[in-house]
Design an enzyme around this catalytic site. Structure first.
Site, PDB file in Angstrom:
ATOM      1  N   THR A  28      10.252  -9.181  16.205  1.00  0.00           N
ATOM      2  CA  THR A  28      11.452  -8.832  16.984  1.00  0.00           C
ATOM      3  C   THR A  28      11.180  -9.073  18.469  1.00  0.00           C
ATOM      4  O   THR A  28      10.055  -8.838  18.935  1.00  0.00           O
ATOM      5  CB  THR A  28      11.794  -7.342  16.773  1.00  0.00           C
ATOM      6  N   GLY A  29      12.218  -9.486  19.199  1.00  0.00           N
ATOM      7  CA  GLY A  29      12.089  -9.591  20.655  1.00  0.00           C
ATOM      8  C   GLY A  29      12.518 -10.954  21.165  1.00  0.00           C
ATOM      9  O   GLY A  29      12.900 -11.846  20.396  1.00  0.00           O
ATOM     10  N   GLY A  95       6.371  -2.453  20.448  1.00  0.00           N
ATOM     11  CA  GLY A  95       7.404  -1.426  20.302  1.00  0.00           C
ATOM     12  C   GLY A  95       8.335  -1.315  21.494  1.00  0.00           C
ATOM     13  O   GLY A  95       9.201  -0.445  21.510  1.00  0.00           O
ATOM     14  N   GLY A  97      10.710  -3.044  22.025  1.00  0.00           N
ATOM     15  CA  GLY A  97      12.058  -3.223  21.468  1.00  0.00           C
ATOM     16  C   GLY A  97      12.374  -2.208  20.381  1.00  0.00           C
ATOM     17  O   GLY A  97      13.370  -2.359  19.662  1.00  0.00           O
ATOM     18  N   GLU A 103       7.807  -3.567  12.084  1.00  0.00           N
ATOM     19  CA  GLU A 103       6.854  -4.620  12.481  1.00  0.00           C
ATOM     20  C   GLU A 103       5.470  -4.324  11.901  1.00  0.00           C
ATOM     21  O   GLU A 103       4.779  -5.221  11.405  1.00  0.00           O
ATOM     22  CB  GLU A 103       6.781  -4.707  14.010  1.00  0.00           C
ATOM     23  N   LYS A 121       1.464 -10.856  29.379  1.00  0.00           N
ATOM     24  CA  LYS A 121       1.126  -9.823  28.389  1.00  0.00           C
ATOM     25  C   LYS A 121      -0.392  -9.647  28.222  1.00  0.00           C
ATOM     26  O   LYS A 121      -0.834  -8.716  27.556  1.00  0.00           O
ATOM     27  CB  LYS A 121       1.729 -10.173  27.024  1.00  0.00           C
TER      28      LYS A 121
HETATM   29  C1  5RP Z   1       9.578  -5.088  19.695  1.00  0.00           C
HETATM   30  C2  5RP Z   1       8.269  -5.632  20.111  1.00  0.00           C
HETATM   31  C3  5RP Z   1       8.250  -6.937  20.823  1.00  0.00           C
HETATM   32  O1  5RP Z   1       7.423  -7.827  20.131  1.00  0.00           O
HETATM   33  C4  5RP Z   1       7.712  -6.743  22.211  1.00  0.00           C
HETATM   34  O2  5RP Z   1       8.511  -5.747  22.866  1.00  0.00           O
HETATM   35  C5  5RP Z   1       7.725  -8.031  23.005  1.00  0.00           C
HETATM   36  O3  5RP Z   1       9.038  -8.412  23.275  1.00  0.00           O
HETATM   37  P1  5RP Z   1       9.397  -9.734  24.081  1.00  0.00           P
HETATM   38  O4  5RP Z   1       9.008 -10.901  23.245  1.00  0.00           O
HETATM   39  O5  5RP Z   1      10.910  -9.621  24.282  1.00  0.00           O
HETATM   40  O6  5RP Z   1       8.663  -9.706  25.394  1.00  0.00           O
HETATM   41  O7  5RP Z   1       7.226  -5.070  19.874  1.00  0.00           O
HETATM   42  O8  5RP Z   1       9.451  -3.814  19.125  1.00  0.00           O
END
Ligand code: 5RP
Length: 213
Positions: A28-29, A95, A97, A103, A121
């Site tokens: 997700t994300g 998390g 998101g 996940e 990151k």
């Molecule tokens: C959602 C997550 C996402 O993988 C994490 O927040 C990274 O998001 P993005 O790709 O938008 O930077 O853990 O629960």
């Protein structure tokens, strides 16, 4: 290069790990959104996907990719997901998101976890990003008190209900030098559904843009 470009490159690079006729675990994300767009181009080569959130399910279905039940198709060969932080041992905070529980389940049920991130990151020590913890709503204050005893500063994400009907505490102030031990300790607190530390089961491969770690 912008972070969005790095996310797109990582999402596209992860396609190389998708095997023909497989079911793909999908995280997700915003980084995963690029992966799903790229997956759509090869959708005739796969059987479908197991999704980790309502958000990803919607995008997968929009592309005509079949979304399958993990109970019917697991274990999976591949799980692709983003992260909020990644340390040099491929241990993660996830998390942001609010999708951490599903996940974690799909990651646990997959043989290979390919994590796709942009370079912002990457950290030496996890914890600058507040650690998300999914809790049963009635346990929110109890869990928060236990976290305070561990010198964490929990903040209730009061505008969020997870796909599982639960709440999120974001824990500030921890410099997480032993993420495996902290993950195990937090999992013992009554009312914790899951912890956004992916340390015991971290990533197997990390793609930072199109660069593999
Ligand atoms: C959602 C997550 C996402 O993988 C994490 O927040 C990274 O998001 P993005 O790709 O938008 O930077 O853990 O629960």
């Amino acid at each position: 290069m912008t972070s969005s470009n790095e996310k797109r490159l990582a999402g596209e690079a992860a396609i190389a790990y998708v095997e023909d006729d497989s079911v793909v675990g999908v995280g997700t994300g915003s980084t995963v959104a690029f992966f799903i767009d790229a997956l759509a181009d090869i959708k005739d080569r796969i059987r479908g996907a197991v999704s980790s959130s309502e958000q990803s399910t919607e995008q997968l279905k929009k592309h005509g990719i079949e979304v399958l039940d993990l109970n019917a198709v697991g274990p999976l060969d591949l799980y692709v997901d983003g992260a909020d932080e990644c340390d040099p041992h491929k241990r993660l905070i996830k998390g942001g998101g609010a999708a951490l529980t599903r996940e974690k389940i799909v990651a646990a049920a997959s043989r290979q976890f390919v994590c796709i991130i942009d370079s912002s990151k990457q950290v030496d020590v996890l914890g600058n990003f507040p650690l998300p913890i999914e809790v049963i709503p009635m346990a929110r204050s109890h869990v928060a008190r236990q976290i305070s005893k561990l010198d964490g500063h929990p903040v209730w994400r009061d505008d969020t209900v997870t796909d599982n009907g639960n709440w999120i505490l974001d824990v500030h102030g921890w410099r997480i030098t032993d993420p495996v031990a902290l993950e195990a300790e937090l999992n013992q607190i009554a009312g914790v559904v899951s912890v956004g530390l992916f340390a015991r089961r971290g990533a197997d491969v990390v793609l930072v843009g199109d660069r593999k770690l």
